[in-house]
Design an enzyme around this catalytic site. Structure first.
Site, short mmCIF file in Angstrom:
data_model
loop_
_atom_site.label_atom_id
_atom_site.label_comp_id
_atom_site.label_asym_id
_atom_site.label_seq_id
_atom_site.Cartn_x
_atom_site.Cartn_y
_atom_site.Cartn_z
N GLU A 81 0.92 -1.22 0.15
CA GLU A 81 0.06 0.13 0.09
C GLU A 81 1.09 1.28 -0.02
O GLU A 81 1.86 1.32 0.73
CB GLU A 81 -0.74 -0.04 1.19
CG GLU A 81 -1.80 -1.14 1.18
CD GLU A 81 -2.75 -1.17 -0.09
OE1 GLU A 81 -2.97 -0.18 -0.78
OE2 GLU A 81 -3.53 -2.16 -0.20
N ARG A 91 -18.06 0.38 9.28
CA ARG A 91 -18.62 -1.13 9.07
C ARG A 91 -18.09 -1.77 7.70
O ARG A 91 -18.57 -2.66 7.03
CB ARG A 91 -20.21 -0.96 8.96
CG ARG A 91 -20.62 -1.09 10.48
CD ARG A 91 -22.14 -0.54 10.19
NE ARG A 91 -22.12 0.62 9.49
CZ ARG A 91 -23.39 1.10 9.27
NH1 ARG A 91 -24.37 0.74 9.29
NH2 ARG A 91 -23.22 2.43 8.41
N CYS A 144 -7.80 -1.76 7.85
CA CYS A 144 -6.61 -1.94 7.51
C CYS A 144 -6.05 -0.67 7.27
O CYS A 144 -5.06 -0.12 7.53
CB CYS A 144 -6.46 -2.79 6.32
SG CYS A 144 -6.71 -4.28 6.78
N1 PCA Z 1 -8.82 -6.68 6.07
C1 PCA Z 1 -9.76 -5.66 6.18
C2 PCA Z 1 -9.73 -5.50 7.67
C3 PCA Z 1 -9.25 -6.40 8.46
C4 PCA Z 1 -8.33 -7.32 7.03
O1 PCA Z 1 -7.72 -8.08 7.27
C5 PCA Z 1 -9.25 -4.54 5.49
O2 PCA Z 1 -8.67 -4.51 4.31
O3 PCA Z 1 -9.40 -3.32 6.00
#
Ligand code: PCA
Length: 205
Positions: A81, A91, A144
């Site tokens: 990222e 949510r 995340c």
């Molecule tokens: N993926 C989600 C939240 C927790 C995870 O492992 C995300 O990409 O936000």
């Protein structure tokens, strides 16, 4: 005492039995890679809770580097990222609902932070090992992203501390429940994370 690298991974969510991010984080706990001792952190799937947990862990452990891991079911490759945004979709449904509501991860924080991991070096090494990987322009707006944003915000005055986030595909067994979605073997993802940690350690010198 070697310096600490916090390696965060998330709990399973949306009916999954595992989350590859935590499976890998816990496997690497207490290992020393490139001179950094790994401290694994298991994170609940919620924006506010994830942000609070990582902020507290950074204050407590004063890490030399922070890498968050998360599951991005459906993505075909390791995703490094590049950007965390100050938007908390508690949510994980904003994108689908079309709701223009806005809740920040950190009230008054800047709109975004860039990853401080050595993305180019990590991609180069993953390419060399034939592990599918790419740089991603969005970590989403769910837990995340909130963890990545909160970590970068906590360490905003310590620019020498690498901080970033890596999204992982479904693990091969999970993908069975999601016919036709891509997956990757856990061992391959673990290798990729080891490479990312080693390159991050190298970038500190
Ligand atoms: N993926 C989600 C939240 C927790 C995870 O492992 C995300 O990409 O936000």
């Amino acid at each position: 005492m070697p310096a600490i690298l916090i390696l965060a991974g998330f709990e399973p969510f949306r009916g999954e039995r595992i989350n590859p991010s935590w499976e890998i984080a816990r496997r690497l706990d207490a290992e020393v890679i490139g001179g950094l001792r790994i401290k694994s952190l298991r994170v609940p799937v919620g924006c506010a809770r994830a942000a609070r947990l990582i902020t507290g862990a950074i204050a407590r452990w004063q890490p030399r580097a922070v890498i968050g891991l998360g599951e991005a079911g459906g993505r075909p490759a390791i995703s490094l990222e590049r950007i965390a945004i100050n938007l908390a979709d508690e949510r994980g449904a904003l994108a689908k609902s079309g709701d223009p509501g806005f809740t920040p991860v950190v009230r008054g924080g800047p709109d975004a932070y860039f990853s401080r991991l050595p993305l180019r070096a990590i991609i180069r090494e993953l390419d060399r090992k034939d592990i599918p990987a790419s740089v991603s322009l969005t970590a989403g707006a769910y837990a995340c992203n909130a963890l990545m944003y909160a970590a970068l915000h906590s360490l905003r005055r310590k620019p020498g501390v690498p901080v970033g986030f890596i999204h992982l595909p479904y693990e091969a067994r999970q993908a069975r429940r999601h016919r036709n979605l891509p997956s990757m073997a856990l061992a391959t993802m673990e290798n990729a994370v080891r490479i990312a940690i080693a390159e991050t350690a190298r970038s500190i010198g």
